[in-house]
Design a protein around this motif. Sequence first.
Motif, PDB file in Angstrom:
ATOM      1  N   VAL A  84     -63.776-103.680 -42.313  1.00 62.73           N
ATOM      2  CA  VAL A  84     -64.925-104.547 -42.556  1.00 62.73           C
ATOM      3  C   VAL A  84     -64.675-105.445 -43.764  1.00 62.73           C
ATOM      4  N   CYS A  85     -64.393-104.823 -44.921  1.00 59.39           N
ATOM      5  CA  CYS A  85     -64.272-105.610 -46.158  1.00 59.39           C
ATOM      6  C   CYS A  85     -62.823-105.822 -46.605  1.00 59.39           C
ATOM      7  N   GLU A  86     -61.894-105.135 -45.933  1.00 60.64           N
ATOM      8  CA  GLU A  86     -60.450-105.238 -46.196  1.00 60.64           C
ATOM      9  C   GLU A  86     -60.023-104.677 -47.548  1.00 60.64           C
ATOM     10  N   GLU A  87     -60.905-103.910 -48.209  1.00 62.58           N
ATOM     11  CA  GLU A  87     -60.540-103.211 -49.443  1.00 62.58           C
ATOM     12  C   GLU A  87     -59.840-101.911 -49.067  1.00 62.58           C
ATOM     13  N   GLU A  88     -59.117-101.329 -50.031  1.00 62.86           N
ATOM     14  CA  GLU A  88     -58.431-100.061 -49.767  1.00 62.86           C
ATOM     15  C   GLU A  88     -59.437 -98.948 -49.519  1.00 62.86           C
ATOM     16  N   ILE A  89     -59.100 -98.088 -48.567  1.00 65.30           N
ATOM     17  CA  ILE A  89     -59.874 -96.873 -48.313  1.00 65.30           C
ATOM     18  C   ILE A  89     -59.290 -95.809 -49.233  1.00 65.30           C
ATOM     19  N   SER A  90     -60.139 -95.037 -49.880  1.00 64.35           N
ATOM     20  CA  SER A  90     -59.641 -94.038 -50.825  1.00 64.35           C
ATOM     21  C   SER A  90     -58.771 -93.000 -50.105  1.00 64.35           C
ATOM     22  N   LEU A  91     -57.770 -92.531 -50.824  1.00 64.54           N
ATOM     23  CA  LEU A  91     -56.858 -91.536 -50.278  1.00 64.54           C
ATOM     24  C   LEU A  91     -57.612 -90.264 -49.895  1.00 64.54           C
ATOM     25  N   LYS A  92     -58.584 -89.867 -50.700  1.00 64.30           N
ATOM     26  CA  LYS A  92     -59.373 -88.666 -50.386  1.00 64.30           C
ATOM     27  C   LYS A  92     -60.099 -88.824 -49.051  1.00 64.30           C
ATOM     28  N   ARG A  93     -60.626 -90.013 -48.804  1.00 64.12           N
ATOM     29  CA  ARG A  93     -61.332 -90.260 -47.539  1.00 64.12           C
ATOM     30  C   ARG A  93     -60.368 -90.170 -46.365  1.00 64.12           C
ATOM     31  N   LEU A  94     -59.186 -90.752 -46.512  1.00 63.10           N
ATOM     32  CA  LEU A  94     -58.195 -90.693 -45.431  1.00 63.10           C
ATOM     33  C   LEU A  94     -57.672 -89.276 -45.226  1.00 63.10           C
ATOM     34  N   GLU A  95     -57.566 -88.510 -46.295  1.00 59.07           N
ATOM     35  CA  GLU A  95     -57.130 -87.122 -46.147  1.00 59.07           C
ATOM     36  C   GLU A  95     -58.184 -86.296 -45.425  1.00 59.07           C
ATOM     37  N   LEU A  96     -59.455 -86.637 -45.624  1.00 58.01           N
ATOM     38  CA  LEU A  96     -60.540 -85.950 -44.927  1.00 58.01           C
ATOM     39  C   LEU A  96     -60.478 -86.241 -43.430  1.00 58.01           C
ATOM     40  N   ASP A  97     -60.299 -87.513 -43.085  1.00 59.91           N
ATOM     41  CA  ASP A  97     -60.154 -87.921 -41.687  1.00 59.91           C
ATOM     42  C   ASP A  97     -59.265 -89.162 -41.649  1.00 59.91           C
ATOM     43  N   PRO A  98     -57.999 -88.986 -41.259  1.00 60.61           N
ATOM     44  CA  PRO A  98     -57.062 -90.109 -41.276  1.00 60.61           C
ATOM     45  C   PRO A  98     -57.399 -91.240 -40.311  1.00 60.61           C
ATOM     46  N   ALA A  99     -58.383 -91.042 -39.447  1.00 60.75           N
ATOM     47  CA  ALA A  99     -58.749 -92.082 -38.493  1.00 60.75           C
ATOM     48  C   ALA A  99     -59.906 -92.944 -38.988  1.00 60.75           C
ATOM     49  N   TYR A 100     -60.417 -92.669 -40.190  1.00 66.32           N
ATOM     50  CA  TYR A 100     -61.504 -93.501 -40.714  1.00 66.32           C
ATOM     51  C   TYR A 100     -61.067 -94.954 -40.789  1.00 66.32           C
ATOM     52  N   PRO A 101     -61.856 -95.870 -40.217  1.00 63.01           N
ATOM     53  CA  PRO A 101     -61.494 -97.289 -40.269  1.00 63.01           C
ATOM     54  C   PRO A 101     -62.146 -98.043 -41.426  1.00 63.01           C
ATOM     55  N   THR A 102     -63.100 -97.386 -42.113  1.00 70.39           N
ATOM     56  CA  THR A 102     -63.853 -98.088 -43.148  1.00 70.39           C
ATOM     57  C   THR A 102     -63.871 -97.323 -44.461  1.00 70.39           C
ATOM     58  N   CYS A 103     -64.134 -98.070 -45.539  1.00 71.10           N
ATOM     59  CA  CYS A 103     -64.319 -97.447 -46.847  1.00 71.10           C
ATOM     60  C   CYS A 103     -65.715 -96.809 -46.882  1.00 71.10           C
ATOM     61  N   VAL A 104     -65.985 -96.063 -47.927  1.00 75.20           N
ATOM     62  CA  VAL A 104     -67.276 -95.371 -48.043  1.00 75.20           C
ATOM     63  C   VAL A 104     -68.428 -96.367 -48.071  1.00 75.20           C
ATOM     64  N   GLN A 105     -68.277 -97.457 -48.811  1.00 71.75           N
ATOM     65  CA  GLN A 105     -69.361 -98.420 -48.931  1.00 71.75           C
ATOM     66  C   GLN A 105     -69.711 -99.046 -47.570  1.00 71.75           C
ATOM     67  N   CYS A 106     -68.705 -99.454 -46.829  1.00 75.35           N
ATOM     68  CA  CYS A 106     -68.966-100.076 -45.520  1.00 75.35           C
ATOM     69  C   CYS A 106     -69.462 -99.061 -44.503  1.00 75.35           C
ATOM     70  N   ALA A 107     -69.018 -97.836 -44.595  1.00 73.40           N
ATOM     71  CA  ALA A 107     -69.480 -96.802 -43.675  1.00 73.40           C
ATOM     72  C   ALA A 107     -70.957 -96.528 -43.877  1.00 73.40           C
ATOM     73  N   GLY A 108     -71.418 -96.672 -45.126  1.00 74.86           N
ATOM     74  CA  GLY A 108     -72.821 -96.448 -45.422  1.00 74.86           C
ATOM     75  C   GLY A 108     -73.684 -97.672 -45.238  1.00 74.86           C
ATOM     76  N   GLY A 109     -73.059 -98.779 -44.874  1.00 78.84           N
ATOM     77  CA  GLY A 109     -73.811-100.011 -44.652  1.00 78.84           C
ATOM     78  C   GLY A 109     -74.130-100.750 -45.933  1.00 78.84           C
ATOM     79  N   GLY A 110     -73.526-100.314 -47.051  1.00 75.94           N
ATOM     80  CA  GLY A 110     -73.845-100.917 -48.334  1.00 75.94           C
ATOM     81  C   GLY A 110     -72.896-102.039 -48.726  1.00 75.94           C
ATOM     82  N   VAL A 111     -72.518-102.879 -47.796  1.00 71.45           N
ATOM     83  CA  VAL A 111     -71.619-103.994 -48.097  1.00 71.45           C
ATOM     84  C   VAL A 111     -72.395-105.056 -48.866  1.00 71.45           C
ATOM     85  N   GLU A 112     -71.854-105.483 -49.995  1.00 67.57           N
ATOM     86  CA  GLU A 112     -72.528-106.516 -50.788  1.00 67.57           C
ATOM     87  C   GLU A 112     -71.642-107.701 -50.967  1.00 67.57           C
TER      88      GLU A 112
END
Length: 112
Positions: A84-112
Motif C-alpha cells: 500500500v505505502c511501499e514502506e518497509e514491513i518490520s522484520l518482527k511482522r514478517l517473522e510472525l507471518d511471512p505472507a503479510y503484504p502490508t505494514c502494521v499501519q496500512c493493515a490497520g487502515g491508519g494510512v496518513e
Amino acid sequence: MIDLKKFREVLESRKLELIELTESSKSMTRPVALDQSIGRVTRIDAIQEQQMALASERRRFQELRRIEAALGRIDSRDYGYCVVCEEEISLKRLELDPAYPTCVQCAGGGVE
C-alpha cells in the motif's frame, strides 16, 4: 536486512503443508449422500462436518494465494515492502507471518 532465502524456504514449506492438508481432506468435502439408513441426526452431523471442512478448505486456499503473492514479491525483489505505502514491513511482522503484504499501519487502515 531481510534474509529472502530464509523467508522463501518458510513460505515454500508452508505451501507444501497446505497442499498436503488439502489433498488429505478432499473426502470430507464431498457432498453428503442422502442415504436413508444412516438416520437424520447422523446426516445432520455429516453435513456439519462437511461444511466445516469446506470452510477450512477456503481458508487454506486464501492462505495459499497470500503465499503465492509473497513468493512473487520475493521474485520481483518487492518482498518486505508494504503493497500500500511501499514502506518497509518490520522484520518482527514478517517473522510472525511471512505472507503479510502490508505494514502494521496500512493493515490497520491508519494510512496518513
